[in-house]
Design an enzyme around this catalytic site. Structure first.
Site, PDB file in Angstrom:
ATOM      1  N   ASP A   6       0.849  -1.199   0.000  1.00 36.66           N
ATOM      2  CA  ASP A   6       0.000   0.000   0.000  1.00 36.66           C
ATOM      3  C   ASP A   6       0.882   1.246   0.000  1.00 36.66           C
ATOM      4  OD1 ASP A   6      -1.986   1.843   0.167  1.00 36.66           O
ATOM      5  OD2 ASP A   6      -2.787   1.188   2.100  1.00 36.66           O
ATOM      6  N   GLU A  45      -1.972   0.564  -8.272  1.00 34.81           N
ATOM      7  CA  GLU A  45      -2.578   1.536  -9.181  1.00 34.81           C
ATOM      8  C   GLU A  45      -4.087   1.302  -9.210  1.00 34.81           C
ATOM      9  OE1 GLU A  45      -1.839   3.600 -13.553  1.00 34.81           O
ATOM     10  OE2 GLU A  45      -1.061   1.589 -13.207  1.00 34.81           O
TER      11      GLU A  45
END
Length: 634
Positions: free
Chosen positions: A540, A549
């Site tokens: 993360d 993404e």
């Protein structure tokens, strides 16, 4: 370092939960962190607790349900075993907490009739935040308000398109594709089509769902207003001279981590090919039907543009997009030209009833090798969805084959749940770039199987995939920004990275665990892969473009599955496949004649007697059925 900072955020979020009692073992219980529908399946995965009792208590501390924790079973992507606890009998709306002994486990359990409504709205509102060519005002964007970026009113042509020097066109509107600011027809096509299908299958629910967008006060459903923003851009991407569709609209290279209005690189229409053109045809054909009751002129425009594009595609059937050497933005190459053409022809025939198209479709038989999960590179299942849910339009043979493809995949997904400790229809091979979209797209296949059969096993398997994305995973992570107790906080998404707001734009589905981790060097050589546990190979951090993404084609199938289930729960209605009739063919051949299927030799998959079977036609036209192991069916 960023990794420590992220985990500190996670700790603070957990500590602020409604139930503070003993969160020490929360990491051993994984569940949907956003909520459960009152009368639907409810499950959680527990580690190291088999044989014990789990007690569910309401907000007042009263025991509501007790379940014996079953035997732990493996789920290979997690590299561990877990006990899958079913608490579906807890069917009174409210907030609950699970306990093992005196210790609270997991997160607060929220049960309501509208458990998926907020995440449906969030997943759809994401597209508003992705709008190009317009200012996002505080009234609709709140703290994520921003100036207009990429007006695209004077887009250049890449030199390989051989247009006059200095020529431009108006390519305004559309959605940014992902974490970057490009607009790509191939990816935009499957995204727009998926959202149109979401509306098509759930019109009653979405006709009144308010997304708080600038068009919310008109007489058109908000979801259609949002989709139209992208449709109008797609229409600008047609070459007015020959009807072909430009592949993408981007700068030649990606910009840095800046807000949209700060990216001032020249923008170009780049390339042309059948991948984008057949995508365009399928989307515009469906749009022409859906928008006809609201704006007949726009609907007719969509159909005219689709048919003009079809002529180019037929005359340029071997023209594939090739990335120019001076361009470094997303290529979206290597799409399967056969499957995208099949999809485009299928949707155009469904709407127009042009018998010439039907002749072509009958020569493009479905077979086992092409029945694989849909995505921008492979559109075959999109055609199967259309054919199977329109039995009044396509031939019985085509409908049987389409159903066979759907149920073949759906039954495999359901079968994978046997002995699966997490109850998630994902295997080791699913954890590549955009693995969370694999989960969502599998859910779309399962939902179509449910629409066709009304068998609850398909609905439950879809719910299991939603639970996975919302927290029933070995990282205790909600992959939807802004939702759940422990959501993705640092996506690879330029507006979220470059603005001054700490939390990312809500409603974005992170790409998810990626066993390949091709971004390690971009993350200062931090290797987030976990050997033997691809479902834990996630970081993360905004550096991790390979696992964190976001993308419009990942959000769309997620919106489809959560939106469809919420719609079914709210209205009590499942899409009726018998009601699909298309629209009158208004351009060219108008005769709606039925053609008899020609007998041909060979094998094809069919859905007969409640199962996928192989139909063999011999040279005399005689048909025999075999099961998938080659045994003749009497």
């Amino acid at each position: 370092m960023d990794f420590m900072k992220i985990n500190f955020k996670k700790f603070m979020i957990l500590a602020s939960g409604t139930f503070l009692a003993s969160q020490a073992i929360a990491i051993n219980a994984y569940q949907n962190q956003e909520g459960f529908l009152t009368n639907a399946q409810k499950q959680m995965a527990l580690l190291d607790a088999a044989g014990k009792e789990v007690v569910f208590k309401d907000a007042g501390g009263k025991e509501a349900l007790t379940v014996i924790i079953p035997e732990a079973k493996p789920w290979t992507p997690a590299g561990e075993s877990a006990s899958l606890v079913d608490f579906s009998d807890l069917n009174v709306p409210g907030v609950y907490q699970a306990y093992v002994g005196d210790s609270a486990i997991g997160h607060p359990i929220k049960i309501s009739d509208s458990a998926y409504q907020d995440i449906t709205k969030g997943a759809l509102k994401f597209f508003y935040y992705q709008r190009a060519s317009m200012e996002l005002t505080e009234e609709f964007a709140g703290k994520y308000a921003r100036p207009a970026g990429h007006l695209d009113t004077a887009v250049l042509y890449h030199t390989l398109l051989e247009k006059p020097d200095g020529a431009t066109f108006n390519g305004a509107k559309g959605w940014y594709d992902a974490g970057d600011y490009g607009k790509y027809i191939v990816n935009s096509g499957i995204t727009t089509y998926t959202l149109l299908q979401l509306y098509q299958h759930n019109k009653e629910y979405f006709s009144t769902l308010n997304l708080n967008i600038p068009e919310s006060n008109n007489d058109i459903p908000d979801i259609l207003d949002e989709i139209r923003w992208n449709l109008e851009w797609m229409l600008t991407m047609q070459d007015e001279e020959d009807g072909g569709i430009y592949h993408k609209l981007t700068s030649k290279q990606f910009c840095g981590t800046v807000m949209p209005d700060k990216d001032r690189k020249p923008r170009f229409a780049i390339g042309k090919g059948i991948e984008a053109t057949w995508n365009f045809i399928a989307v515009m054909a469906l749009a022409s039907e859906i928008y006809a009751p609201y704006d007949k002129e726009f609907a007719e425009l969509c159909l005219r543009k689709a048919e003009k594009a079809q002529m180019w595609a037929i005359n340029n059937r071997y023209t594939y997009y090739e990335q120019p050497s001076d361009v470094g933005t997303g290529s979206y190459t290597n799409a399967n030209g056969l499957t995208v053409a099949f999809w485009g022809r299928t949707e155009l025939f469904r709407v127009t009833k042009n018998p010439v198209l039907l002749d072509t479709l009958k020569n493009m038989k479905m077979n086992l090798s092409r029945a694989k999960l849909q995505g921008w590179a492979s559109s075959y299942m999109l055609a199967a969805f259309t054919i199977a849910t329109n039995p009044n339009i396509f031939t019985p043979e085509q409908v049987d084959s389409a159903k066979a493809a759907i149920f073949l995949l759906a039954d495999n997904y359901v079968a994978s749940l046997e002995g699966n400790g997490y109850g998630v229809a994902m295997d080791d091979g699913d954890f590549y770039w955009g693995s969370n979209s694999v989960a969502a797209n599998k859910g779309m296949v399962l939902m179509h199987a449910y629409i066709l059969s009304k068998e609850k096993k398909y609905l439950n398997a879809t719910i299991g995939l939603i639970d996975y994305l919302m927290g029933r995973n070995p990282l205790d992570k909600s992959y939807l920004t802004g939702f759940g107790v422990n959501p993705t906080m640092n996506p690879h998404h330029r507006p979220s990275q470059a603005d001054t707001v700490e939390a990312p734009i809500p409603g974005m589905l992170a790409g998810g665990p990626n066993r390949d981790a091709s971004d390690i060097s971009a993350c200062k050589n931090f290797d987030y892969r976990v050997t033997g546990a691809p479902a834990k190979s996630y970081y993360d951090n905004s550096c991790s473009f390979a696992s964190n993404e976001v993308a419009i084609n990942w959000n769309a199938p997620f919106a489809y599955i959560v939106g469809s289930i919420q719609a079914i729960n709210s209205t009590g209605k499942v899409y009726d496949v018998e009601s699909s009739v298309g629209v009158e063919y208004s351009i060219g051949i108008k005769e709606n004649r039925k053609l008899k299927p020609r007998a041909t030799t060979g094998n094809r998959l069919v859905f007969k007697n409640g199962a996928v079977q192989v139909e063999h036609v011999d040279i005399q036209g005689n048909k025999r059925l075999f099961d998938l192991h080659g045994k003749m069916v009497k």
